[in-house]
Scaffold this motif. Structure first.
Motif, PDB file in Angstrom:
ATOM      1  N   UNK A   1       0.841  -1.218   0.000  1.00  0.00           N
ATOM      2  CA  UNK A   1       0.000   0.000   0.000  1.00  0.00           C
ATOM      3  C   UNK A   1       0.877   1.270   0.000  1.00  0.00           C
ATOM      4  N   UNK A   2       1.904   1.344   0.858  1.00  0.00           N
ATOM      5  CA  UNK A   2       2.784   2.525   0.791  1.00  0.00           C
ATOM      6  C   UNK A   2       3.442   2.697  -0.586  1.00  0.00           C
ATOM      7  N   UNK A   3       3.833   1.592  -1.220  1.00  0.00           N
ATOM      8  CA  UNK A   3       4.438   1.694  -2.557  1.00  0.00           C
ATOM      9  C   UNK A   3       3.389   2.159  -3.567  1.00  0.00           C
ATOM     10  N   UNK A   4       2.188   1.640  -3.434  1.00  0.00           N
ATOM     11  CA  UNK A   4       1.097   2.066  -4.325  1.00  0.00           C
ATOM     12  C   UNK A   4       0.811   3.561  -4.138  1.00  0.00           C
ATOM     13  N   UNK A   5       0.953   4.032  -2.902  1.00  0.00           N
ATOM     14  CA  UNK A   5       0.728   5.454  -2.631  1.00  0.00           C
ATOM     15  C   UNK A   5       1.807   6.300  -3.280  1.00  0.00           C
ATOM     16  N   UNK A   6       3.060   5.861  -3.140  1.00  0.00           N
ATOM     17  CA  UNK A   6       4.182   6.649  -3.666  1.00  0.00           C
ATOM     18  C   UNK A   6       4.225   6.654  -5.182  1.00  0.00           C
ATOM     19  N   UNK A   7       3.701   5.607  -5.807  1.00  0.00           N
ATOM     20  CA  UNK A   7       3.768   5.519  -7.258  1.00  0.00           C
ATOM     21  C   UNK A   7       2.476   5.982  -7.930  1.00  0.00           C
ATOM     22  N   UNK A   8       1.479   6.332  -7.140  1.00  0.00           N
ATOM     23  CA  UNK A   8       0.215   6.779  -7.716  1.00  0.00           C
ATOM     24  C   UNK A   8      -0.706   5.637  -8.104  1.00  0.00           C
ATOM     25  N   UNK A   9      -0.216   4.389  -7.974  1.00  0.00           N
ATOM     26  CA  UNK A   9      -1.043   3.230  -8.319  1.00  0.00           C
ATOM     27  C   UNK A   9      -2.263   3.101  -7.413  1.00  0.00           C
ATOM     28  N   UNK A  10      -2.198   3.745  -6.256  1.00  0.00           N
ATOM     29  CA  UNK A  10      -3.246   3.583  -5.254  1.00  0.00           C
ATOM     30  C   UNK A  10      -4.613   4.061  -5.744  1.00  0.00           C
ATOM     31  N   UNK A  11      -4.615   4.998  -6.685  1.00  0.00           N
ATOM     32  CA  UNK A  11      -5.875   5.503  -7.231  1.00  0.00           C
ATOM     33  C   UNK A  11      -6.642   4.381  -7.939  1.00  0.00           C
ATOM     34  N   UNK A  12      -5.969   3.718  -8.868  1.00  0.00           N
ATOM     35  CA  UNK A  12      -6.600   2.631  -9.621  1.00  0.00           C
ATOM     36  C   UNK A  12      -6.864   1.434  -8.709  1.00  0.00           C
ATOM     37  N   UNK A  13      -5.883   1.084  -7.899  1.00  0.00           N
ATOM     38  CA  UNK A  13      -6.022  -0.053  -6.996  1.00  0.00           C
ATOM     39  C   UNK A  13      -7.169   0.174  -6.004  1.00  0.00           C
ATOM     40  N   UNK A  14      -7.236   1.365  -5.464  1.00  0.00           N
ATOM     41  CA  UNK A  14      -8.278   1.680  -4.487  1.00  0.00           C
ATOM     42  C   UNK A  14      -9.671   1.550  -5.069  1.00  0.00           C
TER      43      UNK A  14
END
Ligand code: C2E
Ligand code: CA
Ligand code: CA
Ligand code: CA
Length: 280
Positions: free
Chosen positions: A77-90
């Motif tokens: 989750x922290x990596x997804x946050x830093x890379x912007x992937x968290x938007x799509x993943x979320x």
């Protein structure tokens, strides 16, 4: 000794490079996993400490990578946050959770229908229009808003209080309920608890873990009283022992969640939890 220091330094740099390399690999695999929608929610049940009813299920992201094996959300989750992937993943996880929750109704047996509780990362909350995203997913899936609870942490409220308040109000107007996660670990000013449309406080599991000691026990008690005074429901996380469950129930904590009851289970196993729970 001088040489030793230099060697230590070199070892440190090597370790750091290894760490960075590992991170790069995880980031690459994560991108692919998100593209293939391989990260899915598991569900941890939440029970009423009053009557044993199954009140909700918290969606917790699970990723089993073909090469890396199981990677925990505390890592990705922290990596997804830093890379912007968290938007799509979320959004992917929310959609999946809503679709899963639609299969949980058991009107024939007269059992209550558990809510689905979904974590929203503070980064995602800051960066995206969460209210719009939630509206879209509810419309797409057809899940009634009242069946969805959004979990946010206190950090969300500190970053930009005005914007956070507006977003929470929008969600609440839709009928979505809002839980404040990891409560007691952040830097909350108690005044916002009154002004925000919150429904639930989640007592952080570190307090529950230490409840055999007076200080933690008093904190837990204070949170339960605070919740009662503000008309908020209080749920304890990380309930692992029968002793903790009993103490919490005695103190007036409404709900509990933790390994004592169940760890997070795959979506296909939720119906078993529903059938095993007592009618509400
Ligand atoms: P959290 O939201 O505080 O979730 C509770 C964590 O405690 C989960 O870890 C859960 O498996 C674990 N847990 C549950 N019961 C017990 C217990 O009795 N004892 C102990 N020691 N632990 C227990 P998990 O699944 O590894 O998730 C860690 C964190 O990762 C979550 O903390 C949350 O901050 C984040 N996370 C997980 N899934 C998602 C997601 O879909 N979206 C976002 N934004 N964050 C997520
Ligand atoms: Ca949570
Ligand atoms: Ca938590
Ligand atoms: Ca947490």
């Amino acid at each position: 000794a001088k040489n030793g220091g230099r060697n230590q330094c070199r070892m440190f740099v090597q370790e750091m490079q290894k760490g960075l390399q590992k991170r790069l690999i995880i980031t690459e695999r994560l991108k692919a996993a998100v593209a293939r929608e391989e990260i899915v929610p598991f569900y941890q049940p939440q029970y009423s400490l009053v009557d044993g009813g199954l009140v909700g299920c918290e969606a917790l992201a699970r990723w089993a990578d073909a090469e890396l094996g199981f990677v925990g959300p505390d890592i990705f989750i922290p990596i997804a946050e830093q890379t912007g992937l968290v938007t799509v993943l979320g959004e992917q996880l929310l959609k999946r959770a809503c679709l899963d929750a639609l299969t949980w109704s058991t009107p024939d047996r007269g059992l209550g229908c558990p809510m689905v509780c979904v974590n929203i990362s503070p980064i995602q909350f800051e960066r995206d229009d969460i209210a719009k995203m939630v509206r879209r997913v509810l419309d797409d899936t057809g899940l009634p808003a009242a069946r969805l609870e959004i979990e946010v942490t206190e950090s969300v409220l500190i970053a930009d209080t005005q914007k956070a308040a507006a977003t929470l109000l929008e969600l609440s107007d839709m009928g979505v309920t809002i839980a404040l996660d990891d409560f007691g670990t952040g830097y909350s000013s108690l005044s916002y608890l009154r002004s925000l449309p919150l429904n639930r406080l989640k007592i952080d599991r570190t307090f529950v873990r230490d409840m055999h000691e007076r200080p933690a026990q008093q904190i837990v008690n204070a949170i339960i009283q605070l919740g009662a005074n503000l008309g908020l429901c209080v749920i304890a996380e990380g309930v692992e022992t029968e002793e903790q469950r009993q103490m919490l129930a005695k103190m007036g904590c409404q709900d509990g969640q933790g390994y004592l009851f169940s760890a997070a289970v795959p979506a296909r196993d939720v119906h078993r939890l529903i059938e095993a729970a007592v009618p509400q």
